[in-house]
Scaffold this motif. Structure first.
Motif, PDB file in Angstrom:
ATOM      1  N   LYS A   6      57.298 108.656 -59.844  1.00  0.00           N
ATOM      2  CA  LYS A   6      57.136 109.242 -61.176  1.00  0.00           C
ATOM      3  C   LYS A   6      55.671 109.558 -61.419  1.00  0.00           C
ATOM      4  O   LYS A   6      54.788 108.981 -60.788  1.00  0.00           O
ATOM      5  CB  LYS A   6      57.642 108.252 -62.229  1.00  0.00           C
ATOM      6  CG  LYS A   6      59.140 108.098 -62.164  1.00  0.00           C
ATOM      7  CD  LYS A   6      59.669 107.220 -63.278  1.00  0.00           C
ATOM      8  CE  LYS A   6      61.168 107.152 -63.219  1.00  0.00           C
ATOM      9  NZ  LYS A   6      61.879 108.051 -64.082  1.00  0.00           N
ATOM     10  N   ILE A   7      55.417 110.462 -62.339  1.00  0.00           N
ATOM     11  CA  ILE A   7      54.030 110.760 -62.680  1.00  0.00           C
ATOM     12  C   ILE A   7      53.656 110.066 -63.987  1.00  0.00           C
ATOM     13  O   ILE A   7      54.523 109.686 -64.773  1.00  0.00           O
ATOM     14  CB  ILE A   7      53.759 112.284 -62.761  1.00  0.00           C
ATOM     15  CG1 ILE A   7      54.599 112.951 -63.854  1.00  0.00           C
ATOM     16  CG2 ILE A   7      54.018 112.947 -61.419  1.00  0.00           C
ATOM     17  CD1 ILE A   7      54.191 114.396 -64.126  1.00  0.00           C
ATOM     18  N   VAL A  12      56.859 117.789 -65.174  1.00  0.00           N
ATOM     19  CA  VAL A  12      57.855 117.883 -64.108  1.00  0.00           C
ATOM     20  C   VAL A  12      58.653 119.161 -64.369  1.00  0.00           C
ATOM     21  O   VAL A  12      59.326 119.289 -65.388  1.00  0.00           O
ATOM     22  CB  VAL A  12      58.796 116.660 -64.076  1.00  0.00           C
ATOM     23  CG1 VAL A  12      59.853 116.841 -62.977  1.00  0.00           C
ATOM     24  CG2 VAL A  12      58.003 115.371 -63.854  1.00  0.00           C
ATOM     25  N   HIS A  15      64.883 121.994 -62.071  1.00  0.00           N
ATOM     26  CA  HIS A  15      65.891 123.062 -61.997  1.00  0.00           C
ATOM     27  C   HIS A  15      65.294 124.409 -61.601  1.00  0.00           C
ATOM     28  O   HIS A  15      65.674 125.455 -62.122  1.00  0.00           O
ATOM     29  CB  HIS A  15      66.657 123.197 -63.334  1.00  0.00           C
ATOM     30  CG  HIS A  15      67.250 121.902 -63.796  1.00  0.00           C
ATOM     31  ND1 HIS A  15      66.960 121.317 -65.002  1.00  0.00           N
ATOM     32  CD2 HIS A  15      68.104 121.054 -63.178  1.00  0.00           C
ATOM     33  CE1 HIS A  15      67.610 120.174 -65.122  1.00  0.00           C
ATOM     34  NE2 HIS A  15      68.314 119.979 -64.029  1.00  0.00           N
ATOM     35  N   LYS A  47      74.256 120.254 -60.603  1.00  0.00           N
ATOM     36  CA  LYS A  47      74.413 121.486 -61.385  1.00  0.00           C
ATOM     37  C   LYS A  47      74.203 122.743 -60.551  1.00  0.00           C
ATOM     38  O   LYS A  47      74.841 123.758 -60.773  1.00  0.00           O
ATOM     39  CB  LYS A  47      73.363 121.536 -62.512  1.00  0.00           C
ATOM     40  CG  LYS A  47      73.690 120.697 -63.729  1.00  0.00           C
ATOM     41  CD  LYS A  47      72.648 120.947 -64.817  1.00  0.00           C
ATOM     42  CE  LYS A  47      72.331 119.669 -65.571  1.00  0.00           C
ATOM     43  NZ  LYS A  47      71.073 119.754 -66.334  1.00  0.00           N
ATOM     44  N   LYS A  55      56.178 118.580 -59.374  1.00  0.00           N
ATOM     45  CA  LYS A  55      55.572 117.560 -60.234  1.00  0.00           C
ATOM     46  C   LYS A  55      54.084 117.792 -60.255  1.00  0.00           C
ATOM     47  O   LYS A  55      53.437 117.821 -59.212  1.00  0.00           O
ATOM     48  CB  LYS A  55      55.891 116.156 -59.692  1.00  0.00           C
ATOM     49  CG  LYS A  55      57.391 115.862 -59.662  1.00  0.00           C
ATOM     50  CD  LYS A  55      57.671 114.379 -59.526  1.00  0.00           C
ATOM     51  CE  LYS A  55      59.174 114.137 -59.455  1.00  0.00           C
ATOM     52  NZ  LYS A  55      59.524 112.727 -59.714  1.00  0.00           N
ATOM     53  N   THR A  76      63.517 123.772 -66.389  1.00  0.00           N
ATOM     54  CA  THR A  76      63.299 122.734 -67.404  1.00  0.00           C
ATOM     55  C   THR A  76      61.868 122.222 -67.280  1.00  0.00           C
ATOM     56  O   THR A  76      61.450 121.814 -66.197  1.00  0.00           O
ATOM     57  CB  THR A  76      64.266 121.555 -67.190  1.00  0.00           C
ATOM     58  OG1 THR A  76      65.595 122.056 -67.166  1.00  0.00           O
ATOM     59  CG2 THR A  76      64.127 120.524 -68.301  1.00  0.00           C
ATOM     60  N   ASN A  78      59.596 119.344 -68.279  1.00  0.00           N
ATOM     61  CA  ASN A  78      59.485 117.995 -68.837  1.00  0.00           C
ATOM     62  C   ASN A  78      58.009 117.661 -69.010  1.00  0.00           C
ATOM     63  O   ASN A  78      57.246 117.722 -68.055  1.00  0.00           O
ATOM     64  CB  ASN A  78      60.103 116.964 -67.885  1.00  0.00           C
ATOM     65  CG  ASN A  78      61.589 117.198 -67.654  1.00  0.00           C
ATOM     66  OD1 ASN A  78      62.402 116.928 -68.514  1.00  0.00           O
ATOM     67  ND2 ASN A  78      61.925 117.707 -66.483  1.00  0.00           N
ATOM     68  N   VAL A  80      55.271 114.894 -69.599  1.00  0.00           N
ATOM     69  CA  VAL A  80      55.186 113.443 -69.392  1.00  0.00           C
ATOM     70  C   VAL A  80      53.858 112.902 -69.924  1.00  0.00           C
ATOM     71  O   VAL A  80      52.793 113.471 -69.657  1.00  0.00           O
ATOM     72  CB  VAL A  80      55.325 113.092 -67.888  1.00  0.00           C
ATOM     73  CG1 VAL A  80      55.211 111.583 -67.672  1.00  0.00           C
ATOM     74  CG2 VAL A  80      56.637 113.619 -67.319  1.00  0.00           C
ATOM     75  N   GLY A  83      53.687 107.912 -68.587  1.00  0.00           N
ATOM     76  CA  GLY A  83      54.812 107.611 -67.705  1.00  0.00           C
ATOM     77  C   GLY A  83      56.197 107.913 -68.261  1.00  0.00           C
ATOM     78  O   GLY A  83      57.192 107.665 -67.600  1.00  0.00           O
ATOM     79  N   ILE A  85      58.896 110.778 -70.347  1.00  0.00           N
ATOM     80  CA  ILE A  85      59.111 112.159 -70.790  1.00  0.00           C
ATOM     81  C   ILE A  85      59.065 112.183 -72.313  1.00  0.00           C
ATOM     82  O   ILE A  85      59.841 111.504 -72.974  1.00  0.00           O
ATOM     83  CB  ILE A  85      60.459 112.701 -70.283  1.00  0.00           C
ATOM     84  CG1 ILE A  85      60.419 112.811 -68.749  1.00  0.00           C
ATOM     85  CG2 ILE A  85      60.780 114.056 -70.894  1.00  0.00           C
ATOM     86  CD1 ILE A  85      61.731 113.195 -68.106  1.00  0.00           C
ATOM     87  N   LYS A  88      61.174 117.937 -73.656  1.00  0.00           N
ATOM     88  CA  LYS A  88      61.725 118.938 -72.740  1.00  0.00           C
ATOM     89  C   LYS A  88      61.512 120.270 -73.424  1.00  0.00           C
ATOM     90  O   LYS A  88      62.140 120.564 -74.430  1.00  0.00           O
ATOM     91  CB  LYS A  88      63.219 118.678 -72.487  1.00  0.00           C
ATOM     92  CG  LYS A  88      63.470 117.534 -71.505  1.00  0.00           C
ATOM     93  CD  LYS A  88      64.939 117.365 -71.187  1.00  0.00           C
ATOM     94  CE  LYS A  88      65.170 116.109 -70.367  1.00  0.00           C
ATOM     95  NZ  LYS A  88      65.041 116.339 -68.908  1.00  0.00           N
TER      96      LYS A  88
HETATM   97  N1  CTP Z   1      60.050 112.185 -63.936  1.00  0.00           N
HETATM   98  C1  CTP Z   1      58.828 111.945 -63.328  1.00  0.00           C
HETATM   99  N2  CTP Z   1      57.913 111.104 -63.911  1.00  0.00           N
HETATM  100  C2  CTP Z   1      58.178 110.502 -65.092  1.00  0.00           C
HETATM  101  C3  CTP Z   1      59.422 110.730 -65.718  1.00  0.00           C
HETATM  102  C4  CTP Z   1      60.328 111.595 -65.116  1.00  0.00           C
HETATM  103  O1  CTP Z   1      58.551 112.483 -62.254  1.00  0.00           O
HETATM  104  N3  CTP Z   1      57.262 109.685 -65.610  1.00  0.00           N
HETATM  105  C5  CTP Z   1      61.003 113.122 -63.306  1.00  0.00           C
HETATM  106  C6  CTP Z   1      62.279 112.493 -62.815  1.00  0.00           C
HETATM  107  O2  CTP Z   1      62.091 111.977 -61.501  1.00  0.00           O
HETATM  108  C7  CTP Z   1      63.240 113.682 -62.800  1.00  0.00           C
HETATM  109  C8  CTP Z   1      62.703 114.594 -63.910  1.00  0.00           C
HETATM  110  O3  CTP Z   1      61.424 114.083 -64.248  1.00  0.00           O
HETATM  111  O4  CTP Z   1      63.140 114.405 -61.572  1.00  0.00           O
HETATM  112  C9  CTP Z   1      63.598 114.653 -65.126  1.00  0.00           C
HETATM  113  O5  CTP Z   1      63.833 113.371 -65.578  1.00  0.00           O
HETATM  114  P1  CTP Z   1      65.042 112.997 -66.568  1.00  0.00           P
HETATM  115  O6  CTP Z   1      64.980 113.849 -67.794  1.00  0.00           O
HETATM  116  O7  CTP Z   1      65.030 111.525 -66.742  1.00  0.00           O
HETATM  117  O8  CTP Z   1      66.277 113.420 -65.653  1.00  0.00           O
HETATM  118  P2  CTP Z   1      67.622 114.135 -66.092  1.00  0.00           P
HETATM  119  O9  CTP Z   1      68.230 113.455 -67.249  1.00  0.00           O
HETATM  120  O10 CTP Z   1      68.422 114.246 -64.829  1.00  0.00           O
HETATM  121  O11 CTP Z   1      67.116 115.590 -66.514  1.00  0.00           O
HETATM  122  P3  CTP Z   1      68.010 116.812 -67.050  1.00  0.00           P
HETATM  123  O12 CTP Z   1      68.870 116.303 -68.168  1.00  0.00           O
HETATM  124  O13 CTP Z   1      66.981 117.823 -67.536  1.00  0.00           O
HETATM  125  O14 CTP Z   1      68.782 117.308 -65.871  1.00  0.00           O
END
Ligand code: CTP
Ligand code: ZN
Length: 150
Positions: A6-7, A12, A15, A47, A55, A76, A78, A80, A83, A85, A88
């Protein structure tokens, strides 16, 4: 299954159509930015079948969202922070985009008059299709057309 951690802060981009992440990397100018990037290609997705993920660990507000929207408005984004999200993002389609994409039509006036700006205009809002202001050629490869299976 390849795992990338994770970042802490940044974006992120999820899709992404399989095969499109390198193009995105280039058009976002990530090579010239002070950020850490992980490019995940051809990941399994329920999907989409296959998808790419980018990332980008960087300060937020640094990425050009217009570029993303033009290449593929279904990505999408995201956001962050610490740590987690926090958002979106919905990608909104800019009416026009200047000097990010080059027109690929060799007969286009921009191929001859080198000093002209490269301008693409939103031609179809529903499909997110952009066309060259001068010759109506579609934006590079970012026309949403499906890649053939490898
Ligand atoms: N992620 C990340 N670092 C974070 C939080 C999330 O790299 N601190 C990444 C996750 O590894 C994932 C992406 O962000 O690849 C999306 O995370 P998340 O919304 O939790 O996943 P989904 O619910 O599957 O997303 P969606 O509903 O958009 O398909
Ligand atoms: Zn053109």
């Amino acid at each position: 299954m390849l795992n990338v951690g994770k970042i802490e802060e940044g974006y992120v981009l999820d899709h992404i159509e399989a095969g499109q992440s390198l193009e995105l990397y280039k058009h976002l100018g990530l090579a010239d930015m002070d950020c850490t990037v992980a490019m995940i290609q051809n990941a399994k997705s329920s999907k989409m079948g296959r998808k790419d993920i980018l990332k980008v660990e960087c300060g937020i507000e640094e990425l050009n969202m217009d570029v993303l929207a033009v290449i593929n408005h279904n990505i999408t984004v995201n956001v962050v922070k610490d740590g987690e999200i926090v958002e979106k993002k919905e990608l909104t389609l800019p009416k026009q985009i200047k000097n990010v994409f080059k027109c690929t039509n060799p007969r286009c006036i921009t191929s001859i008059e080198q000093e002209l700006p490269h301008i693409f205009i939103l031609a179809d809002e529903d499909k997110g299709i952009y066309r060259c202001k001068y010759c109506e050629e579609k934006v590079g490869k970012g026309d949403g057309s499906k890649k053939k299976n490898r």
